[in-house]
Design a protein around this motif. Structure first.
Motif, PDB file in Angstrom:
ATOM      1  N   PHE A   1       0.849  -1.144  -0.195  1.00 48.25           N
ATOM      2  CA  PHE A   1       0.091   0.046  -0.157  1.00 48.25           C
ATOM      3  C   PHE A   1       0.806   1.325   0.073  1.00 48.25           C
ATOM      4  O   PHE A   1       1.866   1.368   0.768  1.00 48.25           O
ATOM      5  N   GLY A   2       0.459   2.331  -0.832  1.00 49.48           N
ATOM      6  CA  GLY A   2       1.154   3.477  -0.933  1.00 49.48           C
ATOM      7  C   GLY A   2       0.360   4.634  -0.387  1.00 49.48           C
ATOM      8  O   GLY A   2       0.861   5.973  -0.272  1.00 49.48           O
ATOM      9  N   GLY A   3      -0.821   4.410   0.246  1.00 50.68           N
ATOM     10  CA  GLY A   3      -1.559   5.946   0.802  1.00 50.68           C
ATOM     11  C   GLY A   3      -1.499   5.824   2.045  1.00 50.68           C
ATOM     12  O   GLY A   3      -1.518   4.681   3.087  1.00 50.68           O
ATOM     13  N   ASP A   4      -2.022   6.863   2.832  1.00 50.71           N
ATOM     14  CA  ASP A   4      -1.829   7.203   4.305  1.00 50.71           C
ATOM     15  C   ASP A   4      -2.845   6.702   5.017  1.00 50.71           C
ATOM     16  O   ASP A   4      -3.093   6.461   5.994  1.00 50.71           O
ATOM     17  N   THR A   5      -4.205   6.681   4.173  1.00 49.55           N
ATOM     18  CA  THR A   5      -5.398   6.350   4.861  1.00 49.55           C
ATOM     19  C   THR A   5      -6.079   5.093   4.225  1.00 49.55           C
ATOM     20  O   THR A   5      -7.136   4.804   4.518  1.00 49.55           O
ATOM     21  N   GLU A   6      -5.210   4.280   3.949  1.00 49.62           N
ATOM     22  CA  GLU A   6      -5.633   2.914   3.476  1.00 49.62           C
ATOM     23  C   GLU A   6      -6.159   1.913   4.573  1.00 49.62           C
ATOM     24  O   GLU A   6      -5.625   1.879   5.595  1.00 49.62           O
ATOM     25  N   ALA A   7      -7.444   1.590   4.416  1.00 48.75           N
ATOM     26  CA  ALA A   7      -8.153   0.784   5.157  1.00 48.75           C
ATOM     27  C   ALA A   7      -9.289  -0.005   4.713  1.00 48.75           C
ATOM     28  O   ALA A   7      -9.980   0.241   3.757  1.00 48.75           O
ATOM     29  N   TRP A   8      -9.277  -1.654   4.973  1.00 46.36           N
ATOM     30  CA  TRP A   8     -10.151  -2.564   4.524  1.00 46.36           C
ATOM     31  C   TRP A   8     -11.085  -2.850   5.729  1.00 46.36           C
ATOM     32  O   TRP A   8     -10.702  -3.261   6.709  1.00 46.36           O
ATOM     33  N   PRO A   9     -12.613  -2.635   5.442  1.00 49.61           N
ATOM     34  CA  PRO A   9     -13.471  -3.220   6.282  1.00 49.61           C
ATOM     35  C   PRO A   9     -13.391  -4.859   6.159  1.00 49.61           C
ATOM     36  O   PRO A   9     -13.486  -5.402   5.310  1.00 49.61           O
ATOM     37  N   ILE A  10     -13.630  -5.306   7.490  1.00 49.47           N
ATOM     38  CA  ILE A  10     -13.668  -6.853   7.575  1.00 49.47           C
ATOM     39  C   ILE A  10     -14.782  -7.478   8.676  1.00 49.47           C
ATOM     40  O   ILE A  10     -14.890  -8.391   8.901  1.00 49.47           O
ATOM     41  N   ASP A  11     -15.578  -6.211   9.155  1.00 47.43           N
ATOM     42  CA  ASP A  11     -16.779  -6.835  10.023  1.00 47.43           C
ATOM     43  C   ASP A  11     -16.128  -7.456  11.017  1.00 47.43           C
ATOM     44  O   ASP A  11     -15.280  -6.891  11.849  1.00 47.43           O
ATOM     45  N   THR A  12     -16.888  -8.412  11.618  1.00 54.75           N
ATOM     46  CA  THR A  12     -16.279  -9.232  12.914  1.00 54.75           C
ATOM     47  C   THR A  12     -15.676 -10.495  12.248  1.00 54.75           C
ATOM     48  O   THR A  12     -15.875 -11.679  12.912  1.00 54.75           O
ATOM     49  N   SER A  13     -14.775 -10.544  11.192  1.00 54.61           N
ATOM     50  CA  SER A  13     -14.323 -11.762  10.682  1.00 54.61           C
ATOM     51  C   SER A  13     -13.145 -12.252  11.846  1.00 54.61           C
ATOM     52  O   SER A  13     -12.690 -11.551  12.748  1.00 54.61           O
ATOM     53  N   PRO A  14     -12.907 -13.578  11.795  1.00 50.00           N
ATOM     54  CA  PRO A  14     -11.969 -14.400  12.603  1.00 50.00           C
ATOM     55  C   PRO A  14     -10.588 -13.686  12.288  1.00 50.00           C
ATOM     56  O   PRO A  14     -10.182 -13.376  11.230  1.00 50.00           O
ATOM     57  N   VAL A  15      -9.852 -13.453  13.323  1.00 49.65           N
ATOM     58  CA  VAL A  15      -8.665 -12.894  13.171  1.00 49.65           C
ATOM     59  C   VAL A  15      -7.787 -13.770  14.061  1.00 49.65           C
ATOM     60  O   VAL A  15      -7.869 -14.350  15.270  1.00 49.65           O
ATOM     61  N   CYS A  16      -6.428 -14.346  13.484  1.00 45.37           N
ATOM     62  CA  CYS A  16      -5.876 -15.277  14.009  1.00 45.37           C
ATOM     63  C   CYS A  16      -4.215 -14.646  14.322  1.00 45.37           C
ATOM     64  O   CYS A  16      -3.473 -14.458  13.377  1.00 45.37           O
ATOM     65  N   LEU A  17      -3.958 -14.653  15.541  1.00 42.93           N
ATOM     66  CA  LEU A  17      -2.743 -13.965  16.062  1.00 42.93           C
ATOM     67  C   LEU A  17      -1.748 -14.967  16.188  1.00 42.93           C
ATOM     68  O   LEU A  17      -2.169 -15.831  16.980  1.00 42.93           O
ATOM     69  N   THR A  18      -0.474 -14.727  15.631  1.00 47.54           N
ATOM     70  CA  THR A  18       0.408 -16.000  15.975  1.00 47.54           C
ATOM     71  C   THR A  18       0.703 -15.845  17.596  1.00 47.54           C
ATOM     72  O   THR A  18       1.016 -14.859  18.453  1.00 47.54           O
ATOM     73  N   ARG A  19       0.894 -16.754  18.099  1.00 43.81           N
ATOM     74  CA  ARG A  19       1.368 -17.312  19.358  1.00 43.81           C
ATOM     75  C   ARG A  19       2.882 -16.815  19.904  1.00 43.81           C
ATOM     76  O   ARG A  19       3.355 -17.240  18.678  1.00 43.81           O
ATOM     77  N   PRO A  20       3.197 -16.596  21.014  1.00 43.27           N
ATOM     78  CA  PRO A  20       4.715 -16.235  21.193  1.00 43.27           C
ATOM     79  C   PRO A  20       5.204 -17.497  21.058  1.00 43.27           C
ATOM     80  O   PRO A  20       6.440 -17.716  20.540  1.00 43.27           O
ATOM     81  N   GLN A  21       4.697 -18.599  21.360  1.00 42.88           N
ATOM     82  CA  GLN A  21       5.394 -19.948  21.303  1.00 42.88           C
ATOM     83  C   GLN A  21       4.190 -21.138  20.938  1.00 42.88           C
ATOM     84  O   GLN A  21       2.984 -20.790  21.191  1.00 42.88           O
ATOM     85  N   ARG A  22       4.463 -21.966  20.414  1.00 44.68           N
ATOM     86  CA  ARG A  22       3.531 -23.215  20.082  1.00 44.68           C
ATOM     87  C   ARG A  22       2.997 -23.856  21.067  1.00 44.68           C
ATOM     88  O   ARG A  22       3.836 -24.014  22.056  1.00 44.68           O
TER      89      ARG A  22
END
Length: 291
Positions: free
Chosen positions: A39-60
């Motif tokens: 992305f090259g713009g300062d205000t780029e944003a995508w709507p995702i509603d309440t979609s699932p978000v998977c954050l990587t664990r610090p450790q498996r």
């Protein structure tokens, strides 16, 4: 006199046919299973509603079951989006691939909302509600068709359009000077050939565009338009040492531009008339030139 007119006219036609003084844009439309976006713009944003978000664990955590879906619970903490948006900002980056149900899987590389490695899963129903996801920046569409690779470009097309600034304002018009089809397994990028470089295929060009769900469930649609300049299409194939660069040449302009073809015809007639008039008015000078 005739030779001077012919020389000036030929120089003008050669300049037009070479694209000198023209503004060019490149348009692509493709169905693909993968795209990479910076992305090259300062205000780029995508709507995702309440979609699932998977954050990587610090450790498996291998003590818990893997779970269903693309996010392995042993590697990710799985939750739902609280903000409803991904704020990309300038220098944001993402890999986008088709989801298992015809939706979208977004792998965050850089963003202002989520850390690197985060997966955002937008199902097809949610995506149909959200609509198009736009970008301003740099895009690569499809991966080369190595064994086992699924992120392929499936089909598409491109157009290169030019506006000749040398034409009178009343007859200026944008014309398609080159077009073609994109084939499965090609990896394409939009590049800038106006900048001095021995490797122009490595210089990406900014573009505007959007991604949208396709009629088929195993791909999504990408539409992109470059900024005005000297864009070209870079196509990489499996096994090729260098990418193929597609850009218009003088043959493309002459065969595709009615305006340029008309000018060539008019100037050809003028050259013939000028030569005839010169020979008629100055017959002795023409005879001495021939002897």
């Amino acid at each position: 006199m005739a030779f001077l007119v012919i020389g000036v006219t030929m120089g003008f036609l050669i300049a037009l046919a070479s694209g000198l003084g023209s503004d060019r844009t490149l348009i692509i439309e493709a169905e693909t299973r993968w795209a990479g976006i910076k992305f090259g713009g300062d205000t780029e944003a995508w709507p995702i509603d309440t979609s699932p978000v998977c954050l990587t664990r610090p450790q498996r955590d291998l003590t818990i079951p893997r779970g269903d879906g693309p996010c392995d619970a042993r590697l990710f903490n799985i939750s739902q989006s609280q903000t409803g948006f991904i704020e990309w900002g300038r220098d944001g980056e993402a890999d986008v691939s088709v989801g298992t149900d015809g939706g979208l899987m977004i792998r965050v590389i850089r963003s202002q909302t989520y850390p690197e490695g985060t997966l955002v899963l937008v199902d097809r129903e949610t995506w149909q509600t959200i609509g198009a996801l736009s970008w301003f920046g740099y895009i690569t569409v499809g991966k080369t068709a190595e064994s086992g690779e699924r992120g392929l470009l499936l089909s598409g097309q491109f157009e290169i359009r030019e506006l000749f600034r040398w034409f009178w304002p009343s007859i200026r018009g944008t014309e398609v000077v080159k077009s073609g089809f994109l084939r499965q397994g090609e990896a394409i990028a939009l590049i800038d050939t106006s900048r001095a470089s021995r490797q122009p295929a490595h210089i990406s060009m900014q573009s505007f565009g959007h991604i949208f769900f396709a009629d088929r469930a195993d791909a999504f649609r990408v539409v992109g338009l470059t900024s005005v300049g000297r864009p070209a299409l870079s196509i990489r194939f499996l096994g090729a040492d260098k990418p193929t660069i597609i850009r218009p040449n003088w043959i493309d302009r002459v065969t595709s531009s009615p305006m340029l073809a008309a000018l060539i015809t008019i100037f050809a007639v003028l050259i013939s008339v000028t030569k005839f008039v010169t020979a008629w008015i100055f017959p002795r000078a023409e005879q001495r030139r021939e002897t």
